[in-house]
Design a protein around this motif. Structure first.
Motif, PDB file in Angstrom:
ATOM      1  N   ASP A 162       0.939  -1.065   0.132  1.00  0.00           N
ATOM      2  CA  ASP A 162      -0.444   0.356  -0.042  1.00  0.00           C
ATOM      3  C   ASP A 162       0.827   1.188   0.165  1.00  0.00           C
ATOM      4  OD1 ASP A 162      -2.216  -1.466  -0.093  1.00  0.00           O
ATOM      5  OD2 ASP A 162      -2.731  -1.348   2.000  1.00  0.00           O
ATOM      6  N   ARG A 182     -17.142 -10.906  -3.748  1.00  0.00           N
ATOM      7  CA  ARG A 182     -16.441 -10.573  -2.794  1.00  0.00           C
ATOM      8  C   ARG A 182     -17.217  -9.188  -2.417  1.00  0.00           C
ATOM      9  NH1 ARG A 182     -11.970  -7.908  -1.026  1.00  0.00           N
ATOM     10  NH2 ARG A 182     -10.741  -9.468   0.766  1.00  0.00           N
ATOM     11  N   THR A 211      -9.992  -4.403   6.461  1.00  0.00           N
ATOM     12  CA  THR A 211     -11.166  -4.755   5.620  1.00  0.00           C
ATOM     13  C   THR A 211     -12.069  -4.738   6.416  1.00  0.00           C
ATOM     14  OG1 THR A 211      -8.899  -5.567   3.595  1.00  0.00           O
ATOM     15  CG2 THR A 211     -11.048  -6.607   4.114  1.00  0.00           C
TER      16      THR A 211
END
Ligand code: AKG
Ligand code: FE2
Length: 221
Positions: free
Chosen positions: A95, A164, A113
């Protein structure tokens, strides 16, 4: 290192988030990372839906004591709903250290998440964090979250069936150094769990040490 939060979202928050996701447009996730070929997902693309969903998610995060104790957040990027359909994945990546938000840049110390649909809704799609040579997969129940260090290599395995639906966020912590942050978190946990059993004068001395370390180590109060 990792913090799993099993009960971040209420059933009502989940219902609202799924409703928002079902009605809003999503576009290629590469819009925010045009040169990142590893990124193959869809992200929410509607200002009002983004505002409503991120507000809900942000409130849930900031209201959660475990999250606050573990992350010691000074800034949290508004969580973004993303979806993965069959064939989509997010290959191994790091990231970005600095995330540019409309309110100014933040340093990403921790990534988060939040799982919005259940693992039964899809196959594959594990968030896999690599600790050296060891892959650590996460696939949480709807309403749960995982907070992990932003400076680890991680990926989302290809989704092979179903969908998802998650929200992702990045957090700047009051304590930049993960080693120091973990010491403070552990001390705080022990104080919370054992404090009542300690002699009051020793408890006070221990609290003093915690506050001292916080003073020395806080880079942004
Ligand atoms: O979807 C996830 O669980 C993580 C996504 C990710 O790694 C990212 O957006 O940087
Ligand atoms: Fe990532």
């Amino acid at each position: 290192m990792f913090k799993e939060i099993p009960d971040l979202l209420s059933a009502e928050a989940l219902r609202q988030l799924r409703e928002i996701a079902a009605a809003a447009p999503f576009i290629d996730g590469r819009i925010t990372n045009p040169h990142n070929t590893a990124k193959q997902n869809l992200q929410l693309h509607d200002q009002s839906a983004y505002q409503r969903s991120s507000q809900l998610l942000m409130q849930a995060l900031m209201a959660h004591e475990d999250f606050r104790n573990f992350a010691m957040p000074v800034a949290v990027a508004p969580p973004m709903l993303t979806r993965y359909q069959p064939g989509m994945r997010y290959g191994a990546h790091a990231d970005a250290a600095v995330i540019r938000l409309p309110t100014g840049p933040i340093r990403s110390d921790l990534s988060c998440t939040i799982f919005v649909n259940d693992p039964g809704n899809y196959e594959g799609g594990e968030l896999t964090v690599h600790l050296g040579t060891r892959p650590v997969p996460f696939k949480g129940l709807a309403g749960s979250a995982i907070v992990y260090p932003s400076d680890t290599l991680h990926e989302v395995a290809p989704v092979t069936r179903g969908e998802r639906l998650v929200a992702i966020s990045f957090i700047q912590s009051r304590i930049a150094d993960p080693f120091r942050r973990e010491i403070l978190y552990e001390m705080n946990e022990v104080a919370a769990l054992e404090g009542l059993g300690m002699r009051p004068e020793n408890y006070t001395r221990m609290r003093l040490l915690q506050e001292r370390l916080l003073r020395y180590w806080t880079d942004k109060p």
